[in-house]
Write a protein that holds these residues in place. Structure first.
Motif, PDB file in Angstrom:
ATOM      1  N   ILE A 164       0.887  -1.234   0.030  1.00 33.53           N
ATOM      2  CA  ILE A 164      -0.020  -0.048   0.029  1.00 33.53           C
ATOM      3  C   ILE A 164       1.042   1.346   0.015  1.00 33.53           C
ATOM      4  CG2 ILE A 164      -1.781   1.376   1.170  1.00 33.53           C
ATOM      5  CD1 ILE A 164      -2.683  -1.273   2.363  1.00 33.53           C
ATOM      6  N   ASN A 219       1.323   3.773  -3.104  1.00 31.87           N
ATOM      7  CA  ASN A 219       0.843   5.302  -2.911  1.00 31.87           C
ATOM      8  C   ASN A 219       2.021   6.249  -3.361  1.00 31.87           C
ATOM      9  OD1 ASN A 219      -1.474   4.830  -2.030  1.00 31.87           O
ATOM     10  ND2 ASN A 219      -1.043   5.338   0.226  1.00 31.87           N
ATOM     11  N   ILE A 251      -5.717  11.525   6.438  1.00 27.43           N
ATOM     12  CA  ILE A 251      -5.461  10.353   5.448  1.00 27.43           C
ATOM     13  C   ILE A 251      -5.448   9.176   5.942  1.00 27.43           C
ATOM     14  CG2 ILE A 251      -3.556  11.719   3.784  1.00 27.43           C
ATOM     15  CD1 ILE A 251      -1.394  10.689   5.826  1.00 27.43           C
ATOM     16  N   ALA A 267      -5.958  13.289  -5.509  1.00 28.30           N
ATOM     17  CA  ALA A 267      -6.055  12.015  -5.614  1.00 28.30           C
ATOM     18  C   ALA A 267      -7.606  11.673  -5.996  1.00 28.30           C
ATOM     19  CB  ALA A 267      -5.944  10.890  -4.237  1.00 28.30           C
ATOM     20  N   GLY A 313      -9.260   5.289  -1.488  1.00 28.28           N
ATOM     21  CA  GLY A 313      -9.087   5.712   0.017  1.00 28.28           C
ATOM     22  C   GLY A 313      -9.041   4.960   1.070  1.00 28.28           C
ATOM     23  N   LEU A 314      -8.922   3.842   0.720  1.00 23.17           N
ATOM     24  CA  LEU A 314      -9.058   2.877   1.953  1.00 23.17           C
ATOM     25  C   LEU A 314      -7.619   2.211   2.332  1.00 23.17           C
ATOM     26  CD1 LEU A 314     -12.265   0.538   0.844  1.00 23.17           C
ATOM     27  CD2 LEU A 314     -12.017   2.157   2.708  1.00 23.17           C
ATOM     28  N   GLY A 315      -6.575   2.378   1.345  1.00 14.40           N
ATOM     29  CA  GLY A 315      -5.359   1.454   1.711  1.00 14.40           C
ATOM     30  C   GLY A 315      -4.447   1.926   2.930  1.00 14.40           C
ATOM     31  N   LEU A 316      -4.326   3.352   3.404  1.00  9.92           N
ATOM     32  CA  LEU A 316      -3.731   3.734   4.660  1.00  9.92           C
ATOM     33  C   LEU A 316      -4.701   3.240   5.819  1.00  9.92           C
ATOM     34  CD1 LEU A 316      -2.466   7.234   3.834  1.00  9.92           C
ATOM     35  CD2 LEU A 316      -1.364   4.908   4.099  1.00  9.92           C
ATOM     36  N   ALA A 317      -6.107   3.283   5.655  1.00 11.36           N
ATOM     37  CA  ALA A 317      -6.850   2.972   6.769  1.00 11.36           C
ATOM     38  C   ALA A 317      -6.439   1.176   7.206  1.00 11.36           C
ATOM     39  CB  ALA A 317      -8.368   2.965   6.482  1.00 11.36           C
TER      40      ALA A 317
HETATM   41  P1  ADP Z   1      -5.657   5.702  -1.620  1.00 16.71           P
HETATM   42  O1  ADP Z   1      -6.121   4.466  -2.203  1.00 16.71           O
HETATM   43  O2  ADP Z   1      -6.631   6.927  -2.406  1.00 16.71           O
HETATM   44  O3  ADP Z   1      -4.411   6.039  -1.933  1.00 16.71           O
HETATM   45  P2  ADP Z   1      -5.117   5.673   0.882  1.00 16.71           P
HETATM   46  O4  ADP Z   1      -5.666   5.467   2.154  1.00 16.71           O
HETATM   47  O5  ADP Z   1      -3.973   4.977   0.477  1.00 16.71           O
HETATM   48  O6  ADP Z   1      -6.092   5.718  -0.304  1.00 16.71           O
HETATM   49  O7  ADP Z   1      -4.417   7.245   1.108  1.00 16.71           O
HETATM   50  C1  ADP Z   1      -5.150   8.327   1.413  1.00 16.71           C
HETATM   51  C2  ADP Z   1      -4.790   9.533   0.672  1.00 16.71           C
HETATM   52  O8  ADP Z   1      -3.641   9.886   1.131  1.00 16.71           O
HETATM   53  C3  ADP Z   1      -4.588   9.418  -0.613  1.00 16.71           C
HETATM   54  O9  ADP Z   1      -6.067   9.554  -1.503  1.00 16.71           O
HETATM   55  C4  ADP Z   1      -3.732  10.576  -0.937  1.00 16.71           C
HETATM   56  O10 ADP Z   1      -4.530  11.922  -1.128  1.00 16.71           O
HETATM   57  C5  ADP Z   1      -2.736  10.558   0.339  1.00 16.71           C
HETATM   58  N1  ADP Z   1      -1.627  10.030   0.183  1.00 16.71           N
HETATM   59  C6  ADP Z   1      -1.343   8.705   0.708  1.00 16.71           C
HETATM   60  N2  ADP Z   1       0.208   8.244   0.240  1.00 16.71           N
HETATM   61  C7  ADP Z   1       0.459   9.440  -0.083  1.00 16.71           C
HETATM   62  C8  ADP Z   1       1.776   9.848  -0.808  1.00 16.71           C
HETATM   63  N3  ADP Z   1       2.852   8.991  -0.635  1.00 16.71           N
HETATM   64  N4  ADP Z   1       1.913  11.033  -1.402  1.00 16.71           N
HETATM   65  C9  ADP Z   1       0.909  11.934  -1.203  1.00 16.71           C
HETATM   66  N5  ADP Z   1      -0.147  11.623  -0.997  1.00 16.71           N
HETATM   67  C10 ADP Z   1      -0.549  10.458  -0.281  1.00 16.71           C
END
Ligand code: ADP
Length: 432
Positions: free
Chosen positions: A331, A335, A376, A386, A394-398
């Motif tokens: 993830i 990203n 985020i 994004a 927008g679920l990856g970091l969660a």
């Molecule tokens: P997504 O699938 O949209 O990437 P994430 O939960 O992984 O969902 O990330 C949430 C948001 O955090 C993203 O939509 C993006 O705006 C921001 N983000 C995550 N990683 C980065 C990164 N390395 N650089 C810039 N913005 C990031």
């Protein structure tokens, strides 16, 4: 809904605690009043015994003693010498008091067979009875009647003591207790309101997050569905080559939907804590390197320089679910590649600090604003930049944060000093 529940819970809490407070107060008051009543009766008996002893021991009953003994009218004392009332007694005693003394005499006669004015009783050596009774106005009194044989006949004494002042002080005391109980119930009500509000707050927060989650999920699922529906309709009318193109679109949208559903399932499993982790001894350096190798061609395609920095002799063994840690790093790297423009740089590094391993994914991409930084890790949160991308929900970091938490680790983000984002995954490692 929560407002109604809050009020209902407050009412139930207040009612239950109020019932307990009332029961305890009534019990305490009952024991306390009983003790006071016994004490009052004891005082009355002590006083009448002292009257009794005085009349028995003295040949001459003085008016001074009589007036002092009446204690400002608290005791009605009626004394007879051979059945004839003493002159100062007749002069002092009021008709109402006389009526009470007569009533006490009748009761003594009926209940105990003692007639202190009768000559027949003279044969008896000495007798005293005491009891409580009510007058016609339902006022309670204590009474003591003494028959005292003397050398030249007999003397008799009736003393009556009104409980009206005592009852009044009890009533006053009850009112004070009632006031205090009322005050306590109000305080308990306020406390219950604040306490239940405090308890309900996170539940309310969770519920609104859930509602938000469902709304966002439905929204995300609607767009691929719309595309699929439109592509199917167009496919029917299209010639063979165009139909194949529509089929590809449908395939890719179905894949997108599948990924979204998988992510949502992962999160809902994390919520109900039904995520089963397959813990095993894992060499993190090896794991990180394999992910680095997997992402090299992806980064290359975007002309991004992907570097790897872990010292060869560093031992990073961890007891974890290998696949889940791989999922977090995927993830983060996914990203980093997505949010770093062409010719950018990404560094994948790891180091040991205390008994923890700090894995960093450092990019010099578009970075994350201070406003977005706070959100985020929330579900379905995407920074403005994004939003356009179809690949990101927008679920990856969660998900990554949930997995890190399950491993008693942490996932944090900070700005890369020269621009871009740095994600740090902290995991506990084995002490070797
Ligand atoms: P997504 O699938 O949209 O990437 P994430 O939960 O992984 O969902 O990330 C949430 C948001 O955090 C993203 O939509 C993006 O705006 C921001 N983000 C995550 N990683 C980065 C990164 N390395 N650089 C810039 N913005 C990031």
């Amino acid at each position: 809904m929560f407002k109604k529940l809050h009020i209902q819970l407050t009412a139930i809490c207040t009612l239950c605690t109020a019932v307990i407070v009332i029961i305890i107060t009534i019990s305490c008051l009952y024991i306390f009043e009983k003790g006071m009543k016994d004490k009052e009766y004891g005082l009355f008996l002590t006083a009448t015994n002292s009257f009794h002893s005085y009349i028995q021991g003295e040949d001459l009953i003085t008016a001074k003693w009589y007036h002092e003994s009446r204690s400002n009218g608290r005791y009605i004392i009626f004394i007879e010498d051979n059945g004839v009332p003493l002159s100062f007694v007749t002069m002092t005693i009021s008709p109402a008091e006389m009526k009470l003394a007569t009533q006490a005499g009748h009761i003594a006669k009926e209940r105990y067979g003692l007639d202190i004015s009768s000559e027949k009783t003279a044969k008896v050596i000495e007798k005293q009875v005491h009891f409580s009774f009510y007058d016609t106005n339902n006022q309670e009194y204590y009474a003591a009647l003494s028959y005292l044989p003397k050398e030249n006949g007999f003397m008799s004494m009736t003393s009556v003591y009104s409980l009206k002042p005592f009852r009044q002080s009890l009533l006053y005391q009850r009112l004070i207790y009632m006031g205090l109980v009322f005050l306590a119930i109000i305080c308990l009500g306020i406390f219950s309101y604040v306490f239940t509000g405090y308890v309900l707050h996170p539940i309310e927060g969770n519920r609104s997050k859930q509602v938000q989650f469902i709304a966002s999920a439905s929204h995300e699922l609607r767009s691929p569905l719309t595309v699929i529906r439109a592509s199917l309709a167009a496919m029917k009318k299209a010639d063979k080559t165009k139909a194949e193109r529509f089929e590809e679109i449908i395939q890719s949208e179905l894949q997108r939907m599948g990924r979204l559903v998988d992510d949502m399932l992962s999160l809902s499993r994390a919520d109900v804590e039904s995520w089963t982790l397959q813990y095993e001894k894992t060499d993190l350096s090896e794991l990180i390197f394999s992910i680095y190798e997997r992402f090299l061609p992806i980064a290359k395609k975007k002309e991004i320089q992907l570097d790897y920095l872990i010292s060869a002799d560093l031992k990073l063994r961890c007891y974890c679910d290998k696949q889940r840690i791989e999922q977090i790093l995927t993830i983060l790297l996914d990203n980093a590649v997505s949010y770093t423009p062409n010719n950018g740089k990404i560094l994948l590094s790891a180091e040991k600090k205390m008994r923890k391993c700090h894995i960093k994914v450092i990019d010099n991409g578009i970075g994350i604003s201070a406003k977005d930084k706070e959100h985020i890790f929330e579900r379905f949160y995407r920074a403005d930049a994004a939003h356009k991308s179809k690949e990101h929900f927008g679920l990856g970091l969660a998900i990554a944060k949930e997995i890190a938490g399950l491993h008693k680790g942490m996932l944090t983000m900070q700005n890369t000093p020269d621009g871009g984002s740095t994600f740090i995954l902290i995991l506990p490692i084995l002490n070797e």
